[in-house]
Design an enzyme around this catalytic site. Sequence first.
Site, PDB file in Angstrom:
ATOM      1  N   ARG A  90       1.305  -1.108   0.222  1.00 58.67           N
ATOM      2  CA  ARG A  90      -0.305  -0.183  -0.097  1.00 58.67           C
ATOM      3  C   ARG A  90       0.954   1.029   0.418  1.00 58.67           C
ATOM      4  O   ARG A  90       0.135   2.108  -0.306  1.00 58.67           O
ATOM      5  CB  ARG A  90      -1.294   0.029   1.502  1.00 58.67           C
ATOM      6  CG  ARG A  90      -1.748   1.051   1.094  1.00 58.67           C
ATOM      7  CD  ARG A  90      -2.446   1.611   2.702  1.00 58.67           C
ATOM      8  NE  ARG A  90      -3.523  -0.289   3.273  1.00 58.67           N
ATOM      9  CZ  ARG A  90      -2.990  -0.091   4.551  1.00 58.67           C
ATOM     10  NH1 ARG A  90      -3.259   1.429   5.063  1.00 58.67           N
ATOM     11  NH2 ARG A  90      -3.726  -1.242   4.735  1.00 58.67           N
ATOM     12  N   TYR A  91       1.808   1.711   0.604  1.00 57.13           N
ATOM     13  CA  TYR A  91       2.870   2.902   0.788  1.00 57.13           C
ATOM     14  C   TYR A  91       4.107   2.204  -0.095  1.00 57.13           C
ATOM     15  O   TYR A  91       4.362   0.845   0.176  1.00 57.13           O
ATOM     16  CB  TYR A  91       3.142   2.602   2.300  1.00 57.13           C
ATOM     17  CG  TYR A  91       2.615   2.833   3.256  1.00 57.13           C
ATOM     18  CD1 TYR A  91       1.198   3.709   3.355  1.00 57.13           C
ATOM     19  CD2 TYR A  91       1.922   1.666   4.549  1.00 57.13           C
ATOM     20  CE1 TYR A  91       0.239   3.854   4.117  1.00 57.13           C
ATOM     21  CE2 TYR A  91       0.747   1.963   4.034  1.00 57.13           C
ATOM     22  CZ  TYR A  91      -0.158   2.791   4.984  1.00 57.13           C
ATOM     23  OH  TYR A  91      -1.179   2.897   5.981  1.00 57.13           O
ATOM     24  N   ARG A  94       7.439   0.591   2.037  1.00 56.61           N
ATOM     25  CA  ARG A  94       6.997  -0.872   2.883  1.00 56.61           C
ATOM     26  C   ARG A  94       6.328  -1.899   2.501  1.00 56.61           C
ATOM     27  O   ARG A  94       4.928  -0.878   2.025  1.00 56.61           O
ATOM     28  CB  ARG A  94       6.579  -0.286   3.723  1.00 56.61           C
ATOM     29  CG  ARG A  94       6.116   0.687   4.163  1.00 56.61           C
ATOM     30  CD  ARG A  94       5.828   1.501   5.475  1.00 56.61           C
ATOM     31  NE  ARG A  94       5.276   2.132   6.345  1.00 56.61           N
ATOM     32  CZ  ARG A  94       4.853   3.494   5.808  1.00 56.61           C
ATOM     33  NH1 ARG A  94       5.194   3.936   4.759  1.00 56.61           N
ATOM     34  NH2 ARG A  94       3.814   4.526   6.715  1.00 56.61           N
ATOM     35  N   CYS A 103      -2.679 -18.540  13.348  1.00 54.25           N
ATOM     36  CA  CYS A 103      -2.325 -18.202  14.780  1.00 54.25           C
ATOM     37  C   CYS A 103      -2.565 -19.057  15.938  1.00 54.25           C
ATOM     38  O   CYS A 103      -3.354 -20.399  15.004  1.00 54.25           O
ATOM     39  CB  CYS A 103      -3.040 -16.886  15.014  1.00 54.25           C
ATOM     40  SG  CYS A 103      -2.859 -15.613  13.511  1.00 54.25           S
ATOM     41  N   CYS A 107      -8.424 -14.550  17.606  1.00 61.13           N
ATOM     42  CA  CYS A 107      -8.663 -13.130  18.225  1.00 61.13           C
ATOM     43  C   CYS A 107     -10.565 -13.061  17.219  1.00 61.13           C
ATOM     44  O   CYS A 107     -10.544 -12.911  15.811  1.00 61.13           O
ATOM     45  CB  CYS A 107      -8.257 -11.861  17.633  1.00 61.13           C
ATOM     46  SG  CYS A 107      -6.266 -12.124  18.113  1.00 61.13           S
ATOM     47  N   CYS A 110     -10.358  -9.732  14.305  1.00 60.50           N
ATOM     48  CA  CYS A 110      -9.510  -9.900  13.548  1.00 60.50           C
ATOM     49  C   CYS A 110     -10.104  -9.725  11.790  1.00 60.50           C
ATOM     50  O   CYS A 110     -10.861  -9.090  11.710  1.00 60.50           O
ATOM     51  CB  CYS A 110      -8.253 -11.630  13.480  1.00 60.50           C
ATOM     52  SG  CYS A 110      -7.819 -11.303  12.367  1.00 60.50           S
ATOM     53  N   ARG A 112      -8.019  -9.595   9.705  1.00 61.78           N
ATOM     54  CA  ARG A 112      -8.159 -11.198   8.219  1.00 61.78           C
ATOM     55  C   ARG A 112      -9.157 -11.850   8.661  1.00 61.78           C
ATOM     56  O   ARG A 112      -8.708 -12.942   8.024  1.00 61.78           O
ATOM     57  CB  ARG A 112      -6.842 -10.892   8.241  1.00 61.78           C
ATOM     58  CG  ARG A 112      -5.961  -9.731   7.422  1.00 61.78           C
ATOM     59  CD  ARG A 112      -4.643 -10.070   6.707  1.00 61.78           C
ATOM     60  NE  ARG A 112      -4.178  -8.972   6.910  1.00 61.78           N
ATOM     61  CZ  ARG A 112      -2.753  -8.839   6.938  1.00 61.78           C
ATOM     62  NH1 ARG A 112      -2.075  -9.318   8.522  1.00 61.78           N
ATOM     63  NH2 ARG A 112      -2.356  -7.423   7.314  1.00 61.78           N
ATOM     64  N   ASP A 271     -11.148  -1.873  13.179  1.00 60.53           N
ATOM     65  CA  ASP A 271     -11.974  -1.632  11.602  1.00 60.53           C
ATOM     66  C   ASP A 271     -12.873  -2.040  11.469  1.00 60.53           C
ATOM     67  O   ASP A 271     -13.647  -2.769  11.797  1.00 60.53           O
ATOM     68  CB  ASP A 271     -11.061  -2.839  10.691  1.00 60.53           C
ATOM     69  CG  ASP A 271      -9.090  -1.863  10.895  1.00 60.53           C
ATOM     70  OD1 ASP A 271      -9.156  -0.742  11.291  1.00 60.53           O
ATOM     71  OD2 ASP A 271      -8.208  -3.064  10.445  1.00 60.53           O
ATOM     72  N   ASP A 308      -7.297   2.830  10.277  1.00 58.96           N
ATOM     73  CA  ASP A 308      -6.840   2.391   9.072  1.00 58.96           C
ATOM     74  C   ASP A 308      -8.061   2.609   7.745  1.00 58.96           C
ATOM     75  O   ASP A 308      -9.201   2.484   8.299  1.00 58.96           O
ATOM     76  CB  ASP A 308      -6.457   1.042   8.838  1.00 58.96           C
ATOM     77  CG  ASP A 308      -5.589   0.940   8.014  1.00 58.96           C
ATOM     78  OD1 ASP A 308      -5.534   1.787   7.357  1.00 58.96           O
ATOM     79  OD2 ASP A 308      -4.742   0.194   8.715  1.00 58.96           O
ATOM     80  N   LYS A 315      -3.089   4.212   6.953  1.00 60.35           N
ATOM     81  CA  LYS A 315      -3.290   4.836   8.069  1.00 60.35           C
ATOM     82  C   LYS A 315      -3.238   6.727   8.609  1.00 60.35           C
ATOM     83  O   LYS A 315      -2.849   6.980   7.788  1.00 60.35           O
ATOM     84  CB  LYS A 315      -2.124   3.940   9.309  1.00 60.35           C
ATOM     85  CG  LYS A 315      -2.788   2.111   9.373  1.00 60.35           C
ATOM     86  CD  LYS A 315      -1.577   2.096   9.566  1.00 60.35           C
ATOM     87  CE  LYS A 315      -1.018   0.814  10.064  1.00 60.35           C
ATOM     88  NZ  LYS A 315      -0.770   0.027   8.551  1.00 60.35           N
TER      89      LYS A 315
END
Length: 346
Positions: A90-91, A94, A103, A107, A110, A112, A271, A308, A315
Amino acid sequence: MNEPWQQQLRGLLTDPVELAERFNLDPQVLKAVTERYPLRISKAVLDLIETPGDPIWRQFIPDPRELEATGLVDPLGEEDLSPVPSVVHRYPDRALFLVSGSCASYCRFCTRKRRVGCAGSAPSFRELRAGIDYIAATPQIRDVLFSGGDPLLLPDAVLGDLLDRVHQIPHVEILRIGSRVPLTLPQRITPALCTLLKRFSPLYLNTHFNHPRELTDEALAVCNLLADHGIVLGNQTVLLKGVNDDPEVIRELFFKLLKMRVRPYYLHQMDLVRGGEHFRTPLNCGLNIMAELRGKVTGMACPQFVVDLPGGKGKVPLLRDALSQNKQKTYIRSAADEIIDYPDCV
Ligand SMILES: *Cc1c(COP(=O)(O)O)cnc(C)c1O
Ligand code: SF4
């Protein structure tokens, strides 16, 4: 698969019926949720739950509200920003390298949710290779963030090989890893892992602690081990309704993190992810918390409060001044100076 942490991974709680029995819940409701979004809870997390509805419980126990159809499946527009399936770019300078599809505990909030822990979410060796090739062919990328899922669920040999390959790319100057295992599977942070990670300096590891109760003796010990190996530790916290939406809780969390040599980096506005709307606080909640923090704790313990923006707009750090609100609507100015209509919640 003989290391203690790998044995722990095989014993994770994934069966909704078992969970229902343990806490006297309706197995049918749990089943319905976990058919859509998988269940996984490690022993470290289970042991932290004191009572149903407590801040640990809320983060990890499936809730029927996850099946509500509001919110965005891919809230950050990541699929459109993926030049190859394992990279989100996106940037300019990076990129995220999604090296793992799972994981140690899932969570419920999440971002994703659409893929983490789901069938087919683990990247194939071919996809990982394509990710490395993309990064190697993109000289603007100087900072690669290993993410997923949790990168530290990969065995040392696989993780080491990936880090090596990315580290060898001449234009990549910094590596970062995002991981929640210091909470969910502290056994994973072995001396051997720390020795491995030390080879890739400068390497930043961002942990994910959301509540002071997560800062256990085990978490402290493994953060110390990482820091002693020269790994720079940061923390990303997600602001969650009913979990940590309280200035006192956040203040204690951030100060204790600092004391553990973990620098609070971001406080994330939740989000707009589908299935996570019941966790989302109004923007004013985070703004108030930030205002309360200032003056009460050192700036070292004050992260940036970021939202975000949906659709991959990036962000944006929020201060009260950056927000224009009237009774009906909230707007946020993106980094690219666009005015984004943001669905706040009351
Ligand atoms: C958050 C994020 C990053 C890293 O952003 P920093 O502000 O540098 O930590 C990079 N790429 C994507 C797609 C992100 O969402
Ligand atoms: S550890 Fe991170 S990637 Fe894994 S479920 Fe939690 S928020 Fe998602």
